[in-house]
Design a protein around this motif. Structure first.
Motif, PDB file in Angstrom:
ATOM      1  N   MET A 194       0.611  14.807  10.550  1.00 28.84           N
ATOM      2  CA  MET A 194       0.302  16.059  11.245  1.00 28.84           C
ATOM      3  C   MET A 194       1.076  17.226  10.636  1.00 28.84           C
ATOM      4  O   MET A 194       2.224  17.064  10.242  1.00 28.84           O
ATOM      5  CB  MET A 194       0.693  15.907  12.731  1.00 28.84           C
ATOM      6  CG  MET A 194       0.232  17.038  13.586  1.00 28.84           C
ATOM      7  SD  MET A 194       0.670  16.757  15.326  1.00 28.84           S
ATOM      8  CE  MET A 194       2.417  17.149  15.321  1.00 28.84           C
ATOM      9  N   LYS A 224      -1.331  17.225  19.444  1.00 28.55           N
ATOM     10  CA  LYS A 224      -1.636  16.142  18.500  1.00 28.55           C
ATOM     11  C   LYS A 224      -2.173  16.692  17.179  1.00 28.55           C
ATOM     12  O   LYS A 224      -2.414  15.942  16.242  1.00 28.55           O
ATOM     13  CB  LYS A 224      -2.710  15.192  19.062  1.00 28.55           C
ATOM     14  CG  LYS A 224      -2.510  14.770  20.495  1.00 28.55           C
ATOM     15  CD  LYS A 224      -1.396  13.771  20.647  1.00 28.55           C
ATOM     16  CE  LYS A 224      -1.290  13.342  22.104  1.00 28.55           C
ATOM     17  NZ  LYS A 224      -0.063  12.615  22.363  1.00 28.55           N
ATOM     18  N   ASN A 225      -2.420  18.016  17.157  1.00 28.41           N
ATOM     19  CA  ASN A 225      -3.045  18.612  15.985  1.00 28.41           C
ATOM     20  C   ASN A 225      -2.258  19.788  15.415  1.00 28.41           C
ATOM     21  O   ASN A 225      -2.812  20.632  14.718  1.00 28.41           O
ATOM     22  CB  ASN A 225      -4.469  19.054  16.341  1.00 28.41           C
ATOM     23  CG  ASN A 225      -5.361  17.852  16.611  1.00 28.41           C
ATOM     24  OD1 ASN A 225      -5.800  17.186  15.687  1.00 28.41           O
ATOM     25  ND2 ASN A 225      -5.579  17.540  17.883  1.00 28.41           N
ATOM     26  N   CYS A 280       8.204  16.677  18.067  1.00 31.44           N
ATOM     27  CA  CYS A 280       7.093  16.166  17.252  1.00 31.44           C
ATOM     28  C   CYS A 280       6.446  17.281  16.431  1.00 31.44           C
ATOM     29  O   CYS A 280       6.137  17.100  15.257  1.00 31.44           O
ATOM     30  CB  CYS A 280       6.029  15.507  18.140  1.00 31.44           C
ATOM     31  SG  CYS A 280       6.586  13.936  18.842  1.00 31.44           S
ATOM     32  N   ASP A 310       3.889  11.764  13.813  1.00 31.75           N
ATOM     33  CA  ASP A 310       2.723  11.048  14.296  1.00 31.75           C
ATOM     34  C   ASP A 310       3.144  10.177  15.480  1.00 31.75           C
ATOM     35  O   ASP A 310       4.001   9.312  15.360  1.00 31.75           O
ATOM     36  CB  ASP A 310       2.196  10.209  13.112  1.00 31.75           C
ATOM     37  CG  ASP A 310       1.298   9.070  13.528  1.00 31.75           C
ATOM     38  OD1 ASP A 310       0.667   9.163  14.591  1.00 31.75           O
ATOM     39  OD2 ASP A 310       1.242   8.080  12.774  1.00 31.75           O
ATOM     40  N   ASP A 311       2.536  10.427  16.642  1.00 33.81           N
ATOM     41  CA  ASP A 311       2.864   9.689  17.871  1.00 33.81           C
ATOM     42  C   ASP A 311       2.788   8.181  17.699  1.00 33.81           C
ATOM     43  O   ASP A 311       3.611   7.438  18.226  1.00 33.81           O
ATOM     44  CB  ASP A 311       1.819  10.004  18.958  1.00 33.81           C
ATOM     45  CG  ASP A 311       2.104  11.314  19.637  1.00 33.81           C
ATOM     46  OD1 ASP A 311       3.182  11.877  19.392  1.00 33.81           O
ATOM     47  OD2 ASP A 311       1.243  11.748  20.414  1.00 33.81           O
ATOM     48  N   GLY A 355      -9.004   6.407  11.751  1.00 33.15           N
ATOM     49  CA  GLY A 355      -7.538   6.519  11.664  1.00 33.15           C
ATOM     50  C   GLY A 355      -6.877   5.140  11.580  1.00 33.15           C
ATOM     51  O   GLY A 355      -5.953   4.932  10.803  1.00 33.15           O
ATOM     52  N   ALA A 391      -4.718   3.559   8.329  1.00 30.15           N
ATOM     53  CA  ALA A 391      -3.323   3.139   8.476  1.00 30.15           C
ATOM     54  C   ALA A 391      -3.183   1.612   8.427  1.00 30.15           C
ATOM     55  O   ALA A 391      -2.075   1.093   8.552  1.00 30.15           O
ATOM     56  CB  ALA A 391      -2.766   3.676   9.792  1.00 30.15           C
ATOM     57  N   SER A 398      -7.155  11.615  19.484  1.00 36.47           N
ATOM     58  CA  SER A 398      -5.858  11.137  18.970  1.00 36.47           C
ATOM     59  C   SER A 398      -5.256  10.123  19.924  1.00 36.47           C
ATOM     60  O   SER A 398      -4.645   9.134  19.509  1.00 36.47           O
ATOM     61  CB  SER A 398      -4.874  12.305  18.798  1.00 36.47           C
ATOM     62  OG  SER A 398      -5.329  13.183  17.804  1.00 36.47           O
ATOM     63  N   GLU A 456      -7.004   6.787  19.656  1.00 39.45           N
ATOM     64  CA  GLU A 456      -6.419   6.017  18.544  1.00 39.45           C
ATOM     65  C   GLU A 456      -5.073   5.407  18.960  1.00 39.45           C
ATOM     66  O   GLU A 456      -4.779   4.249  18.637  1.00 39.45           O
ATOM     67  CB  GLU A 456      -6.250   6.936  17.323  1.00 39.45           C
ATOM     68  CG  GLU A 456      -5.781   6.210  16.084  1.00 39.45           C
ATOM     69  CD  GLU A 456      -5.681   7.131  14.868  1.00 39.45           C
ATOM     70  OE1 GLU A 456      -6.300   8.217  14.870  1.00 39.45           O
ATOM     71  OE2 GLU A 456      -4.963   6.764  13.919  1.00 39.45           O
ATOM     72  N   HIS A 457      -4.301   6.187  19.700  1.00 37.58           N
ATOM     73  CA  HIS A 457      -2.993   5.714  20.165  1.00 37.58           C
ATOM     74  C   HIS A 457      -3.149   4.492  21.073  1.00 37.58           C
ATOM     75  O   HIS A 457      -2.406   3.510  20.945  1.00 37.58           O
ATOM     76  CB  HIS A 457      -2.283   6.855  20.907  1.00 37.58           C
ATOM     77  CG  HIS A 457      -0.844   6.595  21.197  1.00 37.58           C
ATOM     78  ND1 HIS A 457      -0.432   5.825  22.262  1.00 37.58           N
ATOM     79  CD2 HIS A 457       0.289   6.998  20.562  1.00 37.58           C
ATOM     80  CE1 HIS A 457       0.888   5.774  22.263  1.00 37.58           C
ATOM     81  NE2 HIS A 457       1.351   6.478  21.245  1.00 37.58           N
TER      82      HIS A 457
END
Lengths: 201, 468
Positions: A1, A113-114, A169, A175-176, B44, B48, B150, B153-154
C-alpha cells in the motif's frame, strides 16, 4: 500500500450531504476484476452528461480543481454500499484525503486500506475548510498525518484525530494481512478453543 | 459479571486477540462471497501465494450480475464484463475449494437469502460479506456486517477482521402494528426518524413487542436496512421463532450438537441493566405505511403525506432536498398518493422472501395491473421461487400481469439487464433510492411489497389500506 505522510495540494469543495457510493462510482463500473483504472469514472453521472461529454459545472471539471488531491465534502460521505471501487476510483483520480463531518462506516475503513486519509472534523471547521477550498487552485492546503494537523492556505492550523493503529499503517504503507499473519498463533489457539465450545460452527 | 448487551456477548465470544491500543482481531464464523466484490481479493491471495484459511466456512454464490430471464445458463445472455466476473467466481470457488451455488443450482439466489435458507447463518455467529446488506443476518442474533474487498481478502487469508468495537444502540418498537403496516414500514420509519447517519458508529439491537411479533422474514427485512441507517449491523435476539426457523436446515446443527447450540443460543439476549449509548423508541401504532419521496432512504413519509418543501429543512438538507425533488420530478405540496409510476419491482434481499411474495399476492389476487405498467417480481432464491410456484403465488402474479423472473439482485442495483430508463419512475421493494441506483436517471420510491402491489394495480403510489 502507498504511504501517506504529508500532502500539500488543491482541495475541491463538494458541500452536498449524503454523497453515496452510487454517486462516487455507479454500478456499471463495478464489473471489473481489477482495482485500477476507475478514476476516469469517478462521480460519473455528475461529471459527464448523458452523451458522454463533460459537465462543465461539476467541480472536478473546473480548471482550478482538475488536479485536486483533497476533497472537502458534506455530511455522511460514502454512505451506501461496501464497494471498495469507491475509494479505488477516488485514489485513481488522484485524491488522497477526504474531509467531512462524518463518513459511512464501511467507506471510512475502506479508505485506510488504500492509502487514503479520511478526516472527521466538527461542522465549523469543515465550513472553514470548505471556504478555503472554494478559493481554487491558488489555495493549497497541507495535511500532515504525523503531526495530525491541517494547515489552510491562510496558515490557520486545525488539529485532527486519527486512530493510532490506522495512522501507523498509513504512515508506513503497511499491509494489514501481513500484520495479522504474525498473530497466527493467537488465531490458531482461538480456533482450537472454539472447536470445543461451539463445535457446530 | 457486569451486564452485557447481545452485541457485547457475541463480540466477547469471537475476540481472538486484543492489542494494547484496543485494536482487536475478531474471528469470523461465516464468510459469504459474491462475484462483484471478490475477484480482486482472490487475485490478491494468488499474488501473495496465500490460501483460504477456512474454506469450509466460506460460501460463494453469484447474484448481482446474473440475468433473471429464462435460458440464463447460456453465457451469451450476459455482457462480456458480467460473464467474466461470474466465471471468475466459478474458477475461484473451484480453485480455493469453497462452497458454491452456481447459477444452474436451484439453491442459487441473493447471498443474504441463501445463507439463512441453507442454515449457514446461525445465532451468535459472526457473519461477513463484501456487501453492505450483510446486516440482514442480524435477524438471527448473529453479528453480521458488510466489508470492503481488502477486508474480504483479509478474512479469506486469516478468518479474522481487524476491528474496534462499536457503540450499543437500542431501537425499541413498542406495542402492536396497525393493519397494512409491515416490517418494511418499521425499518423505513426508523431511518426516517434517525437519519442515514443516525446509526454511524453503532450496532443497533431492535427490540420491543412489534419486533418480537415479526416472523423471521420480517426481522430480516428490518435488519437488512440497518446499514441505510448508518449502523454497522442490526441485531435481534434469537427466540423460539428463530430456533424453529433454523432447525432442520441443511447446515444447521443436528442431534447432540443441536442441543448444545440451543443451550448457548438461549443465553444470547441483552441483560436487563446493560448499558446503551443511544436509545430510540417508536410506538408501533404510530407507524403508517410509508414511501420515500427523495433520493436518500431517510426521505420517508406516510403515504398520506405530501412532498415536502426544501425550505422546511435545515442545514445541508435544504440543498439536498431541493436536488432530490428536482431529480425525482416532483413538486412540493404534491400528494404522494398522486404520484404516477411506470414500473413496479418486487424483490431484493430486503423483500425477496416467500412472505414478501405472499403479502404482495394477497393484494393482487384476482386483480390486474394497470395498463402500461411494467411489473416484475424477482424471487430472492430458486427455492423461494419454487415454493411460490407450489403455493400458487406465481400464478397470481402472472395472471395480474407481472413478469415472473428467476432469482438474483436484479433491478435493486441494476447491474444485470433489469434497469430503469432515464426518467422512468419505479415503486420498488428494494433498499436504496439513490440517484441512478436502478439505472441512470431512474426514479425510485421505496415501499413494502403490499404497497408495491397496490401501486401496480392503480398505476400510482397508493395507500394499501384502501385495498384491504
Amino acid at each position: 500500500m502507498d504511504k501517506f505522510e504529508k500532502l500539500q495540494g488543491i482541495a475541491a469543495p463538494m458541500p452536498l450531504i449524503n454523497i453515496d457510493t452510487d454517486m462516487i462510482i455507479p454500478k456499471v463500473f463495478l464489473k471489473t476484476i481489477k482495482r485500477s483504472g476507475l478514476g476516469v469514472n469517478l462521480f460519473d453521472e455528475m461529471r459527464y452528461n448523458a452523451d458522454g461529454s463533460e459537465n462543465p459545472d461539476f467541480v472536478l471539471n473546473k480548471p482550478q480543481y482538475r488536479d485536486a488531491e483533497i476533497l472537502v465534502a458534506g455530511d455522511n460521505f460514502g454512505c451506501g454500499s461496501s464497494r471498495e471501487h469507491a475509494p479505488w476510483a477516488i485514489k485513481d483520480f488522484g485524491i488522497k484525503c477526504v474531509i467531512s463531518t462524518s463518513f459511512a462506516d464501511i467507506f471510512f475503513n475502506n479508505c485506510f486500506k488504500n492509502g487514503i486519509l479520511p478526516i472527521v472534523l466538527p461542522q465549523e471547521q469543515v465550513d472553514l475548510l470548505m471556504k478555503d477550498a472554494e478559493k481554487g487552485a491558488n489555495a493549497r492546503m497541507i495535511v500532515d498525518l504525523e503531526a495530525q494537523e491541517i494547515t489552510t492556505s491562510d496558515g490557520e492550523v486545525i488539529p485532527f484525530e486519527v486512530d493510532a493503529f490506522k495512522k501507523h499503517c498509513l504512515l508506513n504503507g503497511l499491509d494489514d494481512i501481513g500484520l495479522t499473519m504474525e498473530k497466527a498463533t493467537a488465531i490458531d489457539a482461538f480456533e482450537a478453543q472454539a472447536a470445543q465450545s461451539r463445535p457446530w460452527v | 459479571m457486569s451486564p452485557k448487551t447481545l452485541y457485547d456477548k457475541i463480540w466477547d465470544a469471537h475476540l481472538a486477540h486484543e492489542a494494547e491500543d484496543g485494536t482487536c482481531l475478531l474471528y469470523i464464523d461465516r464468510h459469504l462471497v459474491h462475484e462483484v466484490t471478490s475477484p480482486q481479493a482472490f487475485e490478491g491471495l494468488r499474488m501473495a501465494g496465500r490460501k483460504v484459511r477456512a474454506p469450509d466456512k466460506t460460501i460463494a454464490v453469484p447474484d448481482h450480475n446474473v440475468p433473471t430471464t429464462e435460458g440464463r445458463e447460456d453465457p451469451a445472455q450476459m455482457t462480456e464484463e458480467s460473464r467474466i466476473q461470474v466465471q471468475a467466481l466459478d474458477k475461484n470457488a473451484r480453485d480455493f475449494g469453497i462452497h458454491y451455488y452456481p447459477v444452474s443450482d436451484i439453491r442459487q439466489g441473493i447471498v443474504h437469502i441463501v445463507g439463512p435458507e441453507q442454515g449457514w447463518t446461525l445465532p451468535g455467529m459472526t457473519v461477513v460479506c463484501g456487501d453492505s446488506h450483510t446486516a440482514t443476518h442480524g435477524a438471527f442474533g448473529a453479528l453480521a456486517h458488510g466489508i470492503g474487498t481488502s477486508e474480504v481478502e483479509h478474512v479469506l487469508a486469516t478468518q479474522t477482521l481487524i476491528q474496534k468495537k462499536s457503540k450499543n444502540m437500542k431501537v425499541e418498537i413498542t406495542g402492536k402494528l396497525n393493519p397494512g403496516v409491515t416490517a418494511k414500514d418499521i425499518t423505513l420509519a426508523v431511518i426516517g426518524k434517525t437519519g442515514t447517519a443516525g446509526g454511524t458508529g453503532y450496532v443497533i439491537e431492535y427490540c420491543g413487542e412489534a419486533i418480537r411479533d415479526l416472523s423471521m422474514e420480517g426481522r430480516m427485512t428490518v435488519c437488512n436496512m440497518a446499514i441505510e441507517g448508518g449502523a454497522r449491523a442490526g441485531l435481534i435476539a434469537p427466540d423460539e421463532k428463530t430456533f424453529a426457523y433454523v432447525q432442520g436446515r441443511p447446515h444447521a446443527p443436528k442431534g447432540a450438537q443441536w442441543e448444545a447450540a440451543l443451550n448457548w443460543w438461549k443465553t444470547l439476549y441483552s441483560d436487563d441493566d446493560a448499558h446503551w449509548d443511544k436509545v430510540v423508541t417508536i410506538k408501533g401504532e404510530d407507524i403508517a405505511p410509508v414511501v420515500t419521496w427523495g433520493t436518500s432512504p431517510e426521505d420517508v413519509l406516510p403515504i398520506t403525506a405530501t412532498v415536502p418543501n426544501p425550505e422546511d429543512f435545515t442545514g445541508g438538507k435544504v440543498e439536498a432536498a431541493r436536488r432530490s425533488i428536482e431529480y425525482m420530478g416532483l413538486t412540493p405540496g404534491q400528494k404522494l398518493s398522486d404520484i404516477e409510476i411506470d414500473t413496479v419491482f418486487i424483490g431484493s434481499c430486503t423483500n425477496g422472501r416467500i412472505e414478501d411474495l405472499r403479502a404482495a399476492a394477497a393484494i393482487l389476487k384476482g386483480k390486474k395491473i394497470k395498463d402500461g405498467i411494467r411489473a416484475m417480481v424477482v424471487p430472492g432464491s430458486g427455492l423461494v421461487r419454487a415454493q411460490a410456484e407450489e403455493e400458487g403465488i406465481a400464478d397470481i402474479f402472472k395472471e395480474a400481469g407481472f413478469e415472473w423472473r428467476l432469482a438474483g439482485c436484479s433491478m435493486c442495483l441494476a447491474m444485470n439487464p433489469d434497469q430503469l430508463a432515464p426518467g422512468e419512475r419505479c415503486a420498488a421493494t428494494s433498499n436504496r433510492n439513490f440517484e441512478g441506483r436502478q439505472g441512470r436517471g431512474g426514479r425510485t420510491h421505496l415501499l413494502s411489497p403490499a404497497m408495491a402491489a397496490a401501486a401496480a394495480i392503480t398505476g400510482k403510489l397508493t395507500d394499501v389500506r384502501e385495498m384491504m
